[in-house]
Design a protein around this motif. Structure first.
Motif, PDB file in Angstrom:
ATOM      1  N   ARG A 102       0.835  -1.209   0.000  1.00  0.00           N
ATOM      2  CA  ARG A 102       0.000   0.000   0.000  1.00  0.00           C
ATOM      3  C   ARG A 102       0.868   1.256   0.000  1.00  0.00           C
ATOM      4  NH1 ARG A 102      -2.338   3.383   4.006  1.00  0.00           N
ATOM      5  NH2 ARG A 102      -1.107   2.271   5.529  1.00  0.00           N
ATOM      6  N   SER A 103       1.960   1.237   0.752  1.00  0.00           N
ATOM      7  CA  SER A 103       2.828   2.414   0.866  1.00  0.00           C
ATOM      8  C   SER A 103       3.635   2.682  -0.390  1.00  0.00           C
ATOM      9  CB  SER A 103       3.785   2.252   2.040  1.00  0.00           C
ATOM     10  OG  SER A 103       3.085   2.202   3.248  1.00  0.00           O
ATOM     11  N   ARG A 104       3.935   1.654  -1.168  1.00  0.00           N
ATOM     12  CA  ARG A 104       4.787   1.833  -2.349  1.00  0.00           C
ATOM     13  C   ARG A 104       4.229   2.849  -3.328  1.00  0.00           C
ATOM     14  NH1 ARG A 104       6.651  -4.392  -3.533  1.00  0.00           N
ATOM     15  NH2 ARG A 104       7.628  -4.654  -1.493  1.00  0.00           N
ATOM     16  N   ALA A 105       2.913   2.910  -3.462  1.00  0.00           N
ATOM     17  CA  ALA A 105       2.300   3.856  -4.395  1.00  0.00           C
ATOM     18  C   ALA A 105       2.446   5.293  -3.926  1.00  0.00           C
ATOM     19  CB  ALA A 105       0.827   3.512  -4.590  1.00  0.00           C
ATOM     20  N   SER A 113       3.316   9.260   5.234  1.00  0.00           N
ATOM     21  CA  SER A 113       4.274   8.470   5.993  1.00  0.00           C
ATOM     22  C   SER A 113       3.663   7.116   6.283  1.00  0.00           C
ATOM     23  CB  SER A 113       4.645   9.169   7.309  1.00  0.00           C
ATOM     24  OG  SER A 113       5.543   8.355   8.031  1.00  0.00           O
ATOM     25  N   GLY A 114       4.400   6.078   6.001  1.00  0.00           N
ATOM     26  CA  GLY A 114       3.931   4.726   6.284  1.00  0.00           C
ATOM     27  C   GLY A 114       4.183   4.327   7.722  1.00  0.00           C
ATOM     28  N   ARG A 115       4.782   5.217   8.494  1.00  0.00           N
ATOM     29  CA  ARG A 115       5.097   4.918   9.888  1.00  0.00           C
ATOM     30  C   ARG A 115       3.946   5.345  10.795  1.00  0.00           C
ATOM     31  NH1 ARG A 115      10.098   7.494   8.212  1.00  0.00           N
ATOM     32  NH2 ARG A 115      11.493   5.859   7.537  1.00  0.00           N
ATOM     33  N   ALA A 116       4.047   4.954  12.046  1.00  0.00           N
ATOM     34  CA  ALA A 116       3.031   5.325  13.031  1.00  0.00           C
ATOM     35  C   ALA A 116       2.942   6.847  13.138  1.00  0.00           C
ATOM     36  CB  ALA A 116       3.389   4.728  14.391  1.00  0.00           C
TER      37      ALA A 116
END
Length: 155
Positions: A102-105, A113-116
């Motif tokens: 999901r984050s790659r796009a 940010s894909g982080r918390a």
């Protein structure tokens, strides 16, 4: 502002290997605090490229910082250079899990940010991408099956 309206590049001939070493050295205290080792692997030198040294160094530091933040304690970030017939490449690899599907796009979308929540502004990769583009290059994510997380800056 580095993403939205970066300053006009002021290109000059610079040694890309030196910029890599400087950017990596700048982040060693941060990496040490996080218990992540920063390695500068194979750095061909001199690697002369015509680019804005300040902008390229900011882009490199953003990629290394991203790797340090992604690597687990006891992990590593490795920076290497490669000479291609038509470009110079800097690979920044880390021992982290890599971005999920999901984050790659959204890797280069500002403020994503894909982080918390609360762990970064989501501007490092987009700023690196934009500054590379301003200097005639690019930053891309290169999936490595069963390998490290790899981002490559090309000039």
């Amino acid at each position: 502002m580095l993403f939205a309206r970066p300053p006009e590049p002021r290109p000059e001939w610079v040694d890309l290997g030196r910029l890599v070493r400087d950017a990596a050295a700048e982040l060693i205290p941060f990496a040490t605090e996080r218990r992540v080792e920063v390695q500068t692997g194979h750095l061909a030198s001199p690697l002369w490229v015509e680019a804005d040294p300040k902008q390229v160094r900011i882009a490199l530091a953003a990629l290394v910082r991203n790797g340090v933040e992604a690597a687990p304690p006891g992990g590593w970030v490795r920076v290497t250079t490669t000479i291609r017939p038509d470009r110079l490449e800097v690979a920044v690899e880390d021992s982290g899990p890599g971005p999920d599907e999901r984050s790659r796009a959204h890797l280069f979308d500002p403020f994503y940010s894909g982080r918390a929540a609360g762990r970064g502004r989501g501007l490092g990769l987009p700023a690196a991408w934009r500054l590379a583009r301003e200097n005639g290059g690019e930053v891309r994510y290169v999936p490595v099956p069963a390998g490290p997380t790899r981002f490559v800056l090309s000039l």
